[in-house]
Motif scaffolding. Structure first.
Motif, PDB file in Angstrom:
ATOM      1  N   UNK A  13       6.114  -2.183   6.489  1.00 56.60           N
ATOM      2  CA  UNK A  13       5.208  -2.365   5.612  1.00 56.60           C
ATOM      3  C   UNK A  13       3.962  -3.423   6.287  1.00 56.60           C
ATOM      4  N   UNK A  73       1.276  -0.946   7.613  1.00 55.97           N
ATOM      5  CA  UNK A  73       0.756  -0.200   6.603  1.00 55.97           C
ATOM      6  C   UNK A  73      -0.260  -1.069   5.940  1.00 55.97           C
ATOM      7  N   UNK A  74       0.087  -2.497   5.838  1.00 56.07           N
ATOM      8  CA  UNK A  74      -0.800  -3.494   5.121  1.00 56.07           C
ATOM      9  C   UNK A  74      -2.046  -3.839   5.904  1.00 56.07           C
ATOM     10  N   UNK A 116      -6.364   8.009  -1.432  1.00 62.57           N
ATOM     11  CA  UNK A 116      -5.628   6.490  -1.428  1.00 62.57           C
ATOM     12  C   UNK A 116      -4.301   6.601  -2.057  1.00 62.57           C
ATOM     13  N   UNK A 150      -1.791   8.291  -0.021  1.00 65.97           N
ATOM     14  CA  UNK A 150      -1.534   7.282   1.270  1.00 65.97           C
ATOM     15  C   UNK A 150      -0.371   6.380   0.672  1.00 65.97           C
ATOM     16  N   UNK A 151      -0.785   5.700  -0.328  1.00 70.86           N
ATOM     17  CA  UNK A 151       0.172   4.829  -0.959  1.00 70.86           C
ATOM     18  C   UNK A 151       1.415   5.386  -0.931  1.00 70.86           C
ATOM     19  N   UNK A 152       1.585   6.392  -1.790  1.00 69.83           N
ATOM     20  CA  UNK A 152       2.895   6.963  -2.170  1.00 69.83           C
ATOM     21  C   UNK A 152       3.702   7.095  -0.670  1.00 69.83           C
ATOM     22  N   UNK A 159       3.417   5.822   2.106  1.00 70.91           N
ATOM     23  CA  UNK A 159       3.999   4.562   2.614  1.00 70.91           C
ATOM     24  C   UNK A 159       5.337   4.138   1.797  1.00 70.91           C
ATOM     25  N   UNK A 178      -0.365  -0.611  -7.918  1.00 77.60           N
ATOM     26  CA  UNK A 178      -1.266  -0.674  -6.499  1.00 77.60           C
ATOM     27  C   UNK A 178      -1.688   0.746  -6.091  1.00 77.60           C
ATOM     28  N   UNK A 233      -3.262   1.806  -0.604  1.00 75.19           N
ATOM     29  CA  UNK A 233      -2.114   1.914   0.282  1.00 75.19           C
ATOM     30  C   UNK A 233      -1.880   0.463   0.777  1.00 75.19           C
ATOM     31  N   UNK A 287      -0.307  -1.918  -2.059  1.00 74.42           N
ATOM     32  CA  UNK A 287       1.140  -1.463  -2.167  1.00 74.42           C
ATOM     33  C   UNK A 287       1.970  -1.864  -1.160  1.00 74.42           C
ATOM     34  N   UNK A 288       1.694  -1.809   0.152  1.00 71.04           N
ATOM     35  CA  UNK A 288       2.560  -2.245   1.337  1.00 71.04           C
ATOM     36  C   UNK A 288       2.651  -3.965   1.105  1.00 71.04           C
ATOM     37  N   UNK A 289       1.572  -4.592   0.945  1.00 67.36           N
ATOM     38  CA  UNK A 289       1.798  -6.091   0.721  1.00 67.36           C
ATOM     39  C   UNK A 289       2.580  -6.438  -0.121  1.00 67.36           C
TER      40      UNK A 289
END
Lengths: 439, 283
Positions: free
Chosen positions: A317, A320-321, A333, A336-338, A340, B60, B63, B66-68
């Protein structure tokens, strides 16, 4: 009325027959088929003394039993037919006696006979005759009392041959592993639905391993160590007490009951233990208690793997962040979030599978070790442990369990005492009422 | 509540993202596995992040956001597993505000998660583990003691007993799981009211009395069971003593053992077995 029960029992009319089966079937006629008894009037008179008041009894020879007059007598009444041995049964069937089921209720020890069930000892001739009777299409099954499970002939005549009893363990051990996995998930992953509690786990193991009622299961309620979740400590500091309390090993009651049940059912002929079930239960409880300790070691593996997984999730994480410095908009976007999130999700589901596997392995190995221990220890123990001694053990264990339960769970002692007295009185009244209505 | 945005401030920005009811349901279902990645350092933290994923994914879309968010919730968290839904619901509400641009800080969310978790654990542990669990077991055992055995066929009571136990426990515990996330979401700004609405103390007291009642009934049943119904009350004094003595000895060992070594139940049980063997050897 067709024949209610045809039973081989060398004790002929006795308590199990007159009250156990008699109470359930309400017979009016007890017919004893025995050439030896028929030839000895004094013995037959003694034998018929056991017939309850609401029924009558008669002793006939095999030849007489095959006559139409005796057949008519059987038809006219509610009849229980008793034979002292397998020989009478096979001669009756050779004479075309109408019989569809044969109950083996008691063939006790004599020189040359080997134990196949606690109340069935057979020599080679007995086995031959019973096999021949079964081959005629008669359903042969061993059952001492109507409330106890029926064991079809296939289960005990095969298990009796040395070596195969242990082989029969394999499918059961697989079921034990699956159950152990499910119970571990219930306990360690947070389902917390009580599936893994000793009482429930032991009964589930019993139902899976031996689909018949086994009263001995009750003794397998291995007391449970209380699990506590103390209020969260300040950030970053974790008390050691908390660690030991929350990292509970998978349930152990299923191990104890598995060992006892498998031992009783499959290995009984391999390890002749004088007291049958009672001793197996004791061994099962001991195995369960010991495996509680071993379970902690196995969970140590899961714990160390979990630590690694959490570190990996952190790393993931964080990366990723940081990556997200370049903002991706729109559909791309979101995708990509999914992606991660799904990495972390996969990590989590994998840990869940690990809890299952650790529990499955632990239950399986614990049961296997317990059985091996029993095979090693039981023959020596069987000589020393009498029924009376086992009774004492059960009574002290029950007492300790009651006191421990009350001590741990009832916190308001004064009010608790009053409610307890009320409960005892209520139970006694209910029992008395139940007895009245049933009699 | 400080740091969690203004309750009275109604902001209906056109692009506002709202948590949907289905997200809360999915979160509640995932909370079942909240202890899977339990480690002493993080406790249920990773599980909390895992359970909250449906909500976070909704809120979120970007990406790194969401990770944060996941990272934020991976941190230490511990409460009673059955009551985690309330905290998850409240966290969903706070995250929703944060995602919509309100002044909600990461620290505030973490602080308030902990603030809710501690009293929930303090109320949940005695209620679920100490009071409800043994009560559910007692219901099963007493039922089997009171129902007469069937005279014919298999003894179905052996299956009835664990079933009753499971039903009793989950009839009380499951509703907390089902409504938890929604109640938490709705009451996120009134933590004290949220905690009071559970009424766990009142329930705990009533169920505790029921538990004591159950132990009394069980004691009576055990004494009858040890007789196997074969001896008439009061007639055979020797039989009475040989029945009562080991039971009393076991009870004394159980009681004294737990007073001296609280929580060492396995050891106390082994001591009771050993005492029974010794007594049986002497008599």
């Amino acid at each position: 009325v067709p024949l209610l029960l045809a039973r081989i029992d060398d004790r002929l009319i006795h308590g199990q027959v007159a009250y156990g089966w008699g109470g359930a079937l309400k017979p009016t006629f007890y017919l004893v088929v025995s050439d030896a008894l028929r030839a000895d009037p004094m013995r037959s008179e003694v034998c018929l003394c056991g017939v309850p008041d609401d029924a009558r009894g008669r002793v006939v020879s095999v030849a007489e039993a095959l006559t139409s007059s005796v057949q008519a007598e059987i038809e006219a009444e509610r009849t229980i037919l008793l034979m002292p041995g397998t020989e009478e049964a096979s001669r009756l069937l050779e004479g075309a006696f109408p019989m569809t089921e044969l109950n083996v209720g008691g063939l006790h020890h004599a020189p040359g006979k080997r134990e196949v069930l606690p109340y069935v000892f057979l020599d080679d001739a007995d086995k031959e005759r019973l096999r021949a009777i079964a081959a005629r299409g008669v359903r042969v099954a061993a059952r001492d009392l109507p409330a106890n499970p029926s064991h079809p002939i296939e289960s005990w005549l095969r298990a009796e041959t040395r070596g195969t009893g242990a082989l029969n363990l394999i499918p059961e051990m697989l079921r034990v592993a699956v159950l152990g996995g499910v119970l571990a998930v219930d306990r360690a992953a947070g389902w917390s639905t009580m599936l893994s509690q000793p009482l429930v786990g032991a009964c589930l193991a019993g139902a899976l391993v031996n689909p018949g009622p086994e009263w001995e299961l009750w003794a397998l309620r291995v007391p449970d160590r209380r699990r506590r979740h103390p209020p969260a400590p300040p950030h970053g500091r974790v008390a050691s007490r908390q660690r030991s309390a929350t990292m509970t090993p998978p349930p152990r009651a299923s191990v104890g009951s598995t060992v006892a049940l498998l031992g009783m059912v499959r290995l009984h002929s391999e390890i002749p233990a004088a007291l049958g079930g009672g001793l197996w239960v004791l061994v099962g409880v001991a195995a369960g208690l010991l495996s509680a300790v071993a379970g902690g070691w196995v969970m140590g593996y899961h714990r160390s793997q979990s630590r690694r997984d959490v570190a990996r999730a952190d790393e993931l994480e964080e990366r990723e962040s940081a990556d997200g410095a370049v903002l991706l908009g729109g559909v791309e976007g979101a995708r990509a979030a999914k992606r991660s999130a799904s990495h972390f999700e996969f990590l989590y589901w994998k840990a869940m599978g690990r809890v299952f596997l650790v529990g499955a392995f632990w239950s399986w190995a614990g049961s296997l070790l317990g059985l091996m221990l029993a095979i090693a220890v039981l023959p020596a123990l069987g000589e020393w442990l009498s029924g009376r001694r086992i009774g004492f053990v059960f009574a002290t264990t029950l007492g300790a369990a009651l006191a421990a339960g009350y001590h741990a769970h009832v916190r308001n002692r004064r009010a608790g005492g009053r409610w307890m007295a009320l409960g005892a009185a209520a139970a006694l009244v209910l029992l008395a009422v139940a007895r009245e209505t049933s009699s | 509540v400080s740091g969690l945005g203004d309750v009275n401030e109604v902001r209906e920005a056109p692009a506002a993202i709202r948590v949907r009811s289905e997200d809360l349901v999915r979160t509640g279902a995932r909370a079942l596995h909240i202890q899977t990645l339990l480690t002493p350092e993080r406790m249920q933290g990773p599980g909390f992040a895992f359970a909250l994923l449906p909500v976070l994914e909704r809120l979120y879309p970007a990406r790194h956001d969401l990770a944060r968010a996941i990272r934020r919730h991976l941190a230490y968290f511990a409460t009673h597993p059955i009551l985690t839904g309330y905290v998850l619901g409240a966290a969903a509400r706070w995250e929703e505000r944060r995602a919509n641009g309100e002044a909600v800080t990461d620290e505030a969310i973490d602080t308030w998660k902990r603030a809710l978790a501690s009293p929930l654990a303090a109320m949940g542990d005695p209620f679920f583990w100490v009071t409800l669990r043994p009560l559910a077991g007692l219901v099963g055992i007493i039922a089997i003691g009171l129902i007469p055995a069937p005279t014919l066929g298999p003894d179905w009571r052996v299956l009835l007993c664990p079933l009753l136990t499971l039903l009793t426990y989950n009839a009380v515990a499951l509703p907390f799981r089902v409504v938890g996330t929604h109640v938490g979401y709705i009451e996120a700004d009134r933590p004290a009211a949220l905690l009071r609405s559970l009424r766990l103390r009142e329930w705990g007291h009533a169920l505790g009395c029921a538990g004591a009642l159950g132990y009394g009934a069980l004691l009576a049943l055990v004494i009858r069971f040890l007789d196997f119904g074969s001896i008439d009350w009061g007639l055979d004094v020797t039989a009475r003593i040989t029945t009562a003595a080991p039971l009393a000895l076991g009870a004394a060992i159980g009681w004294a053992g737990l007073l001296k070594w609280p929580g060492r139940v396995v050891e106390v049980a082994l001591a009771a077995i050993a005492a029974g063997l010794l007594l049986g050897g002497l008599v």
